[in-house]
Design an enzyme around this catalytic site. Structure first.
Site, PDB file in Angstrom:
ATOM      1  N   GLU A 192       0.823  -1.205   0.000  1.00 37.58           N
ATOM      2  CA  GLU A 192       0.000   0.000   0.000  1.00 37.58           C
ATOM      3  C   GLU A 192       0.862   1.262   0.000  1.00 37.58           C
ATOM      4  O   GLU A 192       1.474   1.593   1.021  1.00 37.58           O
ATOM      5  CB  GLU A 192      -0.938   0.023   1.210  1.00 37.58           C
ATOM      6  CG  GLU A 192      -1.858   1.236   1.195  1.00 37.58           C
ATOM      7  CD  GLU A 192      -2.854   1.244   2.335  1.00 37.58           C
ATOM      8  OE1 GLU A 192      -3.809   2.034   2.264  1.00 37.58           O
ATOM      9  OE2 GLU A 192      -2.682   0.459   3.291  1.00 37.58           O
ATOM     10  N   GLU A 289     -12.190   1.918   3.301  1.00 33.73           N
ATOM     11  CA  GLU A 289     -11.306   2.333   4.398  1.00 33.73           C
ATOM     12  C   GLU A 289     -11.425   3.841   4.617  1.00 33.73           C
ATOM     13  O   GLU A 289     -10.546   4.620   4.252  1.00 33.73           O
ATOM     14  CB  GLU A 289      -9.853   1.928   4.126  1.00 33.73           C
ATOM     15  CG  GLU A 289      -9.034   1.985   5.402  1.00 33.73           C
ATOM     16  CD  GLU A 289      -7.571   1.651   5.201  1.00 33.73           C
ATOM     17  OE1 GLU A 289      -6.996   1.044   6.112  1.00 33.73           O
ATOM     18  OE2 GLU A 289      -7.012   2.001   4.160  1.00 33.73           O
TER      19      GLU A 289
END
Length: 313
Positions: A192, A289
């Site tokens: 990420e 998220e």
């Protein structure tokens, strides 16, 4: 009134009032929230959006299993939980059984300790590499227990005393060892990139950098987690960058910017982003998220409606 006409009517009202349509839509629905409550059948989404625990706790209650069942009742077909690894094994098993029963696919959880302020994988320290690999092995057991196919990996902080290319080589070497652990189990670590504003000083920040690393690791167990929120801040040019590194993207996460809340609350046209991803044939998970822009039950209903609007293509 059916949903499509309801959406169009509210967008027209917003336009006449001189304010942005989709960006304020979750607030306009609050005037007639009963329309949302009357819907009994799960919504059929085009993509596999994955809420997290706490996102609907006012509507579903604080019990973890109740929240999972509520997500399924709304039509969500996936779930992600960054903290899954730290939950008691008994709870992991109970959550896995519920997800299997309700046809919910498990998304990512964080696979290892993330070094937010000091180097670990970047400086080539063998002890820190072994610590990382030990945690990857532990995470394999968690993934098998909860039927997860993906786990999040963040290479950590930069080493300001070492050239970036040496750091890159160190990270690649560590990830190759990790991929060797994951491949036999058909589990993928997704790297990420995180934006410079929220996470200053981290090694991995942009999608081309993640793409280069994944190509170097050259394993089906090492892919990119493309978080649209982070990359809107870090690099913008979202659709061309998604296209450029498409073959190395294994997972998506989303959140609008500014604010890191649900789609329609910021500047990102998520209707176009989701439509593009869908047209590319993406069958994976899109992690939600982000936070909720509103409070209480109405704020949670607004999140659900924002995904229905953004998924309407």
């Amino acid at each position: 009134m059916d949903r499509r006409n309801f959406v169009k009517q509210n967008l027209k009202i917003s336009a006449l009032a001189g304010i942005g349509g989709l960006s304020v839509y979750p607030k306009t629905i609050m005037s007639d929230i009963n329309i949302l409550r009357e819907e009994k059948e799960p919504h059929q989404f085009n993509l596999n959006y994955a809420p997290h625990l706490g996102m609907f706790q006012n509507l579903a209650g604080k019990d973890v299993i109740d929240q999972l069942n509520f997500m399924a009742d709304q039509g969500f077909t996936a779930f992600e939980d960054n903290g899954m690894k730290d939950r008691p094994i008994e709870l992991q098993e109970k959550m896995a059984a519920t997800m299997q029963k309700r046809n919910i696919e498990m998304g990512v959880f964080v696979a290892h300790k993330i070094y937010w302020t000091s180097p670990n994988l970047t400086n080539g320290d063998k002890a820190l590499r072994e610590e990382f690999l030990k945690e990857i092995k532990e995470s394999v057991e968690v993934a098998k227990r909860v039927n997860a196919k993906w786990m999040t990996v963040v290479p950590g902080y930069i080493n300001v005393r070492q050239h970036m290319q040496y750091q890159t080589a160190n990270v690649i070497e560590s990830l190759k060892f990790a991929a060797d652990i994951l491949e036999p189990h058909d589990i993928t670590m997704v790297l990420e990139p995180l934006n410079f504003r929220d996470h200053p000083g981290l090694f991995l920040s942009e999608s081309p950098q993640a793409y280069q690393i994944c190509k170097a690791v050259a394993s089906p167990s090492c892919k990119i987690l493309f978080d649209v929120y982070h990359q809107q801040i870090q690099e913008g040019n979202l659709l061309p960058n998604i296209e450029a590194c498409w073959d190395e993207i294994g997972y998506f996460q989303v959140g609008d910017n500014p604010g890191r809340n649900e789609p329609t609350t910021g500047e990102i046209n998520y209707n176009n982003v989701f439509k593009y991803i869908h047209q590319k044939g993406y069958k994976g998970i899109i992690g939600m998220e982000h936070g909720n822009s509103g409070e209480g039950e109405q704020g949670e209903l607004a999140v659900i409606e924002a995904y229905k609007v953004s998924d309407d293509f």
